[in-house]
Motif scaffolding. Structure first.
Motif, mmCIF file in Angstrom:
data_model
loop_
_atom_site.group_PDB
_atom_site.id
_atom_site.type_symbol
_atom_site.label_atom_id
_atom_site.label_comp_id
_atom_site.label_asym_id
_atom_site.label_seq_id
_atom_site.Cartn_x
_atom_site.Cartn_y
_atom_site.Cartn_z
ATOM 1 N N ALA A 19 0.831 -1.204 0.000
ATOM 2 C CA ALA A 19 0.000 0.000 0.000
ATOM 3 C C ALA A 19 0.866 1.253 0.000
ATOM 4 O O ALA A 19 1.809 1.367 0.787
ATOM 5 C CB ALA A 19 -0.908 0.000 1.219
ATOM 6 N N PHE A 20 0.539 2.185 -0.885
ATOM 7 C CA PHE A 20 1.230 3.472 -0.963
ATOM 8 C C PHE A 20 0.275 4.539 -0.432
ATOM 9 O O PHE A 20 -0.814 4.730 -0.969
ATOM 10 C CB PHE A 20 1.619 3.783 -2.414
ATOM 11 N N LEU A 21 0.700 5.216 0.630
ATOM 12 C CA LEU A 21 -0.162 6.242 1.208
ATOM 13 C C LEU A 21 0.648 7.481 1.547
ATOM 14 O O LEU A 21 1.853 7.404 1.809
ATOM 15 C CB LEU A 21 -0.889 5.719 2.445
ATOM 16 N N GLY A 22 -0.014 8.622 1.516
ATOM 17 C CA GLY A 22 0.664 9.866 1.817
ATOM 18 C C GLY A 22 -0.278 11.045 1.672
ATOM 19 O O GLY A 22 -1.395 10.900 1.174
ATOM 20 N N ARG A 23 0.183 12.188 2.118
ATOM 21 C CA ARG A 23 -0.621 13.401 1.989
ATOM 22 C C ARG A 23 -0.875 13.695 0.510
ATOM 23 O O ARG A 23 -0.078 13.326 -0.356
ATOM 24 C CB ARG A 23 0.116 14.600 2.601
ATOM 25 N N SER A 24 -1.968 14.398 0.248
ATOM 26 C CA SER A 24 -2.247 14.841 -1.109
ATOM 27 C C SER A 24 -1.068 15.682 -1.599
ATOM 28 O O SER A 24 -0.488 16.458 -0.837
ATOM 29 C CB SER A 24 -3.517 15.699 -1.126
ATOM 30 N N ASN A 25 -0.705 15.492 -2.843
ATOM 31 C CA ASN A 25 0.365 16.276 -3.476
ATOM 32 C C ASN A 25 1.762 15.908 -2.987
ATOM 33 O O ASN A 25 2.697 16.696 -3.121
ATOM 34 C CB ASN A 25 0.116 17.784 -3.276
ATOM 35 N N ARG A 45 -7.161 -5.636 5.813
ATOM 36 C CA ARG A 45 -6.802 -6.360 4.591
ATOM 37 C C ARG A 45 -5.798 -7.455 4.945
ATOM 38 O O ARG A 45 -4.655 -7.166 5.329
ATOM 39 C CB ARG A 45 -6.205 -5.375 3.585
ATOM 40 N N PRO A 46 -6.164 -8.728 4.831
ATOM 41 C CA PRO A 46 -5.297 -9.792 5.354
ATOM 42 C C PRO A 46 -4.005 -10.000 4.573
ATOM 43 O O PRO A 46 -3.020 -10.492 5.121
ATOM 44 C CB PRO A 46 -6.191 -11.045 5.264
ATOM 45 N N ASN A 47 -3.994 -9.630 3.296
ATOM 46 C CA ASN A 47 -2.819 -9.872 2.447
ATOM 47 C C ASN A 47 -1.927 -8.649 2.307
ATOM 48 O O ASN A 47 -0.963 -8.664 1.535
ATOM 49 C CB ASN A 47 -3.270 -10.339 1.054
ATOM 50 N N LEU A 48 -2.218 -7.591 3.053
ATOM 51 C CA LEU A 48 -1.390 -6.377 3.017
ATOM 52 C C LEU A 48 -0.083 -6.630 3.764
ATOM 53 O O LEU A 48 -0.101 -6.979 4.951
ATOM 54 C CB LEU A 48 -2.160 -5.209 3.628
ATOM 55 N N GLN A 49 1.043 -6.487 3.073
ATOM 56 C CA GLN A 49 2.342 -6.821 3.651
ATOM 57 C C GLN A 49 3.224 -5.605 3.957
ATOM 58 O O GLN A 49 4.025 -5.643 4.888
ATOM 59 C CB GLN A 49 3.113 -7.740 2.684
ATOM 60 N N ILE A 50 3.088 -4.557 3.145
ATOM 61 C CA ILE A 50 3.986 -3.403 3.290
ATOM 62 C C ILE A 50 3.189 -2.103 3.224
ATOM 63 O O ILE A 50 2.365 -1.916 2.322
ATOM 64 C CB ILE A 50 5.064 -3.395 2.182
ATOM 65 N N PHE A 51 3.433 -1.225 4.189
ATOM 66 C CA PHE A 51 2.923 0.144 4.147
ATOM 67 C C PHE A 51 4.066 1.036 3.657
ATOM 68 O O PHE A 51 5.091 1.137 4.337
ATOM 69 C CB PHE A 51 2.514 0.636 5.534
ATOM 70 N N VAL A 52 3.913 1.665 2.509
ATOM 71 C CA VAL A 52 4.896 2.655 2.059
ATOM 72 C C VAL A 52 4.298 4.030 2.341
ATOM 73 O O VAL A 52 3.379 4.479 1.648
ATOM 74 C CB VAL A 52 5.230 2.501 0.554
ATOM 75 N N HIS A 53 4.809 4.665 3.392
ATOM 76 C CA HIS A 53 4.315 5.981 3.806
ATOM 77 C C HIS A 53 5.188 7.051 3.154
ATOM 78 O O HIS A 53 6.362 7.182 3.478
ATOM 79 C CB HIS A 53 4.358 6.092 5.338
ATOM 80 N N LEU A 54 4.607 7.788 2.211
ATOM 81 C CA LEU A 54 5.339 8.828 1.490
ATOM 82 C C LEU A 54 5.280 10.137 2.273
ATOM 83 O O LEU A 54 4.202 10.573 2.705
ATOM 84 C CB LEU A 54 4.740 9.039 0.092
ATOM 85 N N GLN A 104 4.118 -7.595 8.759
ATOM 86 C CA GLN A 104 4.087 -6.369 7.956
ATOM 87 C C GLN A 104 5.255 -5.443 8.308
ATOM 88 O O GLN A 104 5.790 -5.501 9.417
ATOM 89 C CB GLN A 104 2.774 -5.603 8.205
ATOM 90 N N ILE A 105 5.639 -4.602 7.347
ATOM 91 C CA ILE A 105 6.647 -3.570 7.620
ATOM 92 C C ILE A 105 6.128 -2.211 7.158
ATOM 93 O O ILE A 105 5.259 -2.115 6.277
ATOM 94 C CB ILE A 105 8.007 -3.871 6.941
ATOM 95 N N ILE A 106 6.689 -1.173 7.770
ATOM 96 C CA ILE A 106 6.408 0.213 7.377
ATOM 97 C C ILE A 106 7.673 0.775 6.747
ATOM 98 O O ILE A 106 8.768 0.665 7.324
ATOM 99 C CB ILE A 106 6.028 1.073 8.594
ATOM 100 N N VAL A 107 7.543 1.348 5.566
ATOM 101 C CA VAL A 107 8.672 1.984 4.890
ATOM 102 C C VAL A 107 8.377 3.474 4.771
ATOM 103 O O VAL A 107 7.347 3.864 4.208
ATOM 104 C CB VAL A 107 8.887 1.386 3.476
ATOM 105 N N ASN A 108 9.251 4.307 5.321
ATOM 106 C CA ASN A 108 9.117 5.753 5.140
ATOM 107 C C ASN A 108 9.936 6.168 3.921
ATOM 108 O O ASN A 108 11.163 6.029 3.905
ATOM 109 C CB ASN A 108 9.608 6.509 6.378
ATOM 110 N N ALA A 109 9.231 6.643 2.896
ATOM 111 C CA ALA A 109 9.886 7.075 1.653
ATOM 112 C C ALA A 109 9.735 8.583 1.530
ATOM 113 O O ALA A 109 8.612 9.095 1.465
ATOM 114 C CB ALA A 109 9.259 6.366 0.456
ATOM 115 N N PHE A 110 10.863 9.278 1.518
ATOM 116 C CA PHE A 110 10.859 10.739 1.475
ATOM 117 C C PHE A 110 10.962 11.208 0.026
ATOM 118 O O PHE A 110 11.933 10.908 -0.665
ATOM 119 C CB PHE A 110 12.012 11.296 2.315
ATOM 120 N N THR A 111 9.937 11.928 -0.429
ATOM 121 C CA THR A 111 9.858 12.339 -1.835
ATOM 122 C C THR A 111 10.442 13.738 -2.043
ATOM 123 O O THR A 111 10.687 14.474 -1.087
ATOM 124 C CB THR A 111 8.398 12.335 -2.304
#
Length: 200
Positions: A27-33, A113-122, A148-155
């Motif tokens: 899953a890729f999630l983050g603030r708008s824009n 969601r049972p099959n969700l493995q990774i949270f990519v927080h942008l 599950q793991i959380i990944v912080n990705a800085f854009t």
């Protein structure tokens, strides 16, 4: 391992009308824009795969993409996963009733969601300490299962000077630092994803 194909599967309002949970999801999630659509397009090497809206917060659906990886193994030459583009948060011009339903659907997906493995927080690299991102991180840590793991990705790291970027890297040693413009950090993120889903 290389990502060799990505195709749009479907959109959904919640997990109720989502595809069957039969394949690992990222899953890729983050603030708008924050640059989520641009990152997904760079990661999959498909320019128009994820559509960005001219109005932040306009995209209200959960979008699913089927992803195919090529391996070096003759026994298992291909591996598969699903990328999930979630609606941006932090939007302003949305009716309160819609916002409440939206938040409920988003939370339902992330928690159930049972099959969700990774949270990519942008996170926008220019504003790494925003309260809304801290709240999201706390929420993800609170609901995260052991698998599950959380990944912080800085854009948008191309908008930082070298000392600002170095400070960000010091402050977030486990972060991944992305520039779609300079194609920086894209392979790092892909390797993080495939490493967790499939092992090295």
């Amino acid at each position: 391992m290389n990502l060799i194909d990505a195709t749009f599967l479907q959109s959904a309002q919640s997990i109720v009308d989502s595809p069957a949970p039969n394949i690992a999801e990222v899953a890729f999630l983050g603030r708008s824009n924050v640059g989520k659509s641009s990152l997904l397009n760079s990661l999959t090497n498909k320019k128009g795969l994820a559509k960005s809206s001219s109005t932040p917060g306009k995209t209200q659906l959960i979008n699913y993409f089927d992803i195919k990886f090529k391996t070096n193994s003759e026994e298992m030459p291909y591996l598969f996963a699903r990328f999930v583009d979630l609606p941006g948060f932090g939007y302003a011009k949305v009716a309160k009733s819609l916002k409440a339903a939206w938040n409920k659907n988003l939370t339902g997906y992330l928690q159930d969601r049972p099959n969700l493995q990774i949270f990519v927080h942008l996170i926008d690299s220019r504003h790494p300490e925003l309260e809304i991102d801290k709240n999201v991180d706390e929420f993800l840590k609170d609901i995260k299962r052991g698998d599950q793991i959380i990944v912080n990705a800085f854009t948008k790291t191309d908008k930082l000077n070298s000392s600002e970027l170095n400070k960000l890297k010091r402050d977030y040693p486990n972060g991944i630092f992305i520039s779609n413009l300079k194609k920086r950090g894209i392979i790092d993120l892909q390797n993080k994803i495939t490493g967790h889903l499939f092992g090295n």
